[in-house]
Write a protein that holds these residues in place. Structure first.
Motif: not given
Ligand SMILES: C[S@@+](CC[C@H](N)C(=O)[O-])C[C@H]1O[C@@H](n2cnc3c(N)ncnc32)[C@H](O)[C@@H]1O
Length: 327
Positions: A171-172, A60, A129-130, A75, A176-177, A154-156, A68, A109-110, A64
């Motif tokens: 952060f951020g 999903y 991880f991301d 950034q 989005h999950t 995934s975080i899960y 990126w 979520g890097s 992203f």
């Molecule tokens: C807005 S970006 C923020 C990235 C980074 N932390 C930053 O601040 O630049 C959100 C990130 O969360 C990741 N993400 C969303 N769901 C995730 C999940 N279940 N597990 C790991 N990463 C996830 C996305 O792939 C995306 O790279």
């Protein structure tokens, strides 16, 4: 416009830590080879360009990944020449370089790795991880740090030992999950008792009153490459108007919100191209995500109470809640 250069192949990335990871199905150790193989249940995990992958390639968060890899460098402090990411991380967390040095830090979520870079520079042992292909942008920029472990997961379902980290940064990501409460509670399983955390999440009161929410139900269905092309065309037209409105004394920030492009005037980016690049990146970031669920302070207070977290502070900074404390 010149977005970041394409992701080059990375040849420096250290991989001798792969067998410290765990199977996401049974928790057992993994044997490292061309791929990772669980020593108990036999599950296997591919390694793409040095980065072990614990999720399907297509998931999903594809938008992203696209974002990126288009903006691999935009950034990063080492690219902008300004300590924007460093200042944000250090002021939000209140941590010092000395406190982080030599500690195990988990970054969730890097993205392209703007905070990965800052964390690696402190001399911490960084595990990052991301879920998306953003990890390939990250490894291209930060793979030279010998203190970085990076996986696509995934975080899960994380391939790490429980309670093995001293610090946790996220952060951020959580908004989005698909299940924010579950994501919030899951990451704490990896922080040791006494470990410290800093998390930020969109504040509902700010995010839900933004006009982008009227368009997002539509835009999030558009394939990333097509949406990106539209954003690239719209930003140069609307950003000057947004900049003009944001300069109006007192009412400026509120007036600028009426124009649906991201405006980073407050960061002090002076170069026009840089401002436009940040705007394209963050405008896409507003309109593309499959999930965006901002949170209320009350909900965050409930979750931190349920997890028995200590010294918790929840502070509103611009459109975010920054939550920090100790497990
Ligand atoms: C807005 S970006 C923020 C990235 C980074 N932390 C930053 O601040 O630049 C959100 C990130 O969360 C990741 N993400 C969303 N769901 C995730 C999940 N279940 N597990 C790991 N990463 C996830 C996305 O792939 C995306 O790279």
């Amino acid at each position: 416009m010149t977005p970041s250069s394409p992701v080059p192949g990375n040849t420096d990335f250290q991989t001798d830590w792969h067998d410290t990871l765990c199977c996401i199905h049974c928790g057992c150790s993994l044997r490292a080879g061309r791929k990772l193989c669980c020593t108990r249940c036999g599950a296997t995990y591919p390694i793409d360009n040095g980065v072990p992958r614990f999720v399907a390639k297509d998931n999903y968060a594809a938008g992203f990944g696209y974002q990126w890899n288009q903006h691999r460098l935009t950034q990063l402090d080492s690219h902008s020449g300004m300590p924007i990411s460093r200042d944000r991380l250090m002021s939000a967390s209140g941590w010092s370089v000395a406190e982080l040095h030599g500690k195990n830090v988990l970054e969730c979520g890097s993205g392209a790795g703007r905070f990965t870079e800052v964390l690696c520079e402190t001399g911490a042992s960084v595990t990052s991880f991301d879920i998306s292909s953003a990890v390939h942008a990250n490894v291209a920029s930060n793979g030279h740090f010998p203190n970085l472990r990076l996986v696509q997961a995934s975080i899960y379902e994380l391939p790490f030992k429980k309670e093995s980290f001293d610090f946790l940064v996220c952060f951020g990501v959580l908004q989005h999950t698909p299940d924010v409460e579950k994501a919030f509670k899951t990451i704490f399983q990896y922080l040791r008792p006494g470990g410290r955390f800093c998390i930020d999440v969109y504040a509902a009161i700010v995010a839900y009153t933004h006009p982008r929410h009227l368009l997002r139900p539509l835009t999030r269905r558009i394939p990333p490459a097509r949406l990106y092309t539209v954003v690239e065309k719209v930003v140069p037209r609307l950003l000057p108007l947004s900049m003009m409105l944001s300069a109006v004394p007192a009412a400026g920030p509120y007036l600028a919100r009426l124009v649906p492009v991201a405006n980073h005037r407050y960061l002090g980016l002076r170069n026009k191209n840089t401002l436009r690049n940040w705007s394209v990146l963050d405008t896409f970031d507003w309109f593309a995500p499959r999930y965006e669920t901002p949170q209320t302070r009350r909900r965050l207070e409930r979750w931190t109470t349920e997890l028995h977290l200590r010294d918790v502070s929840i502070e509103r900074r611009r459109g975010l809640y920054v939550i920090r404390g100790t497990k």
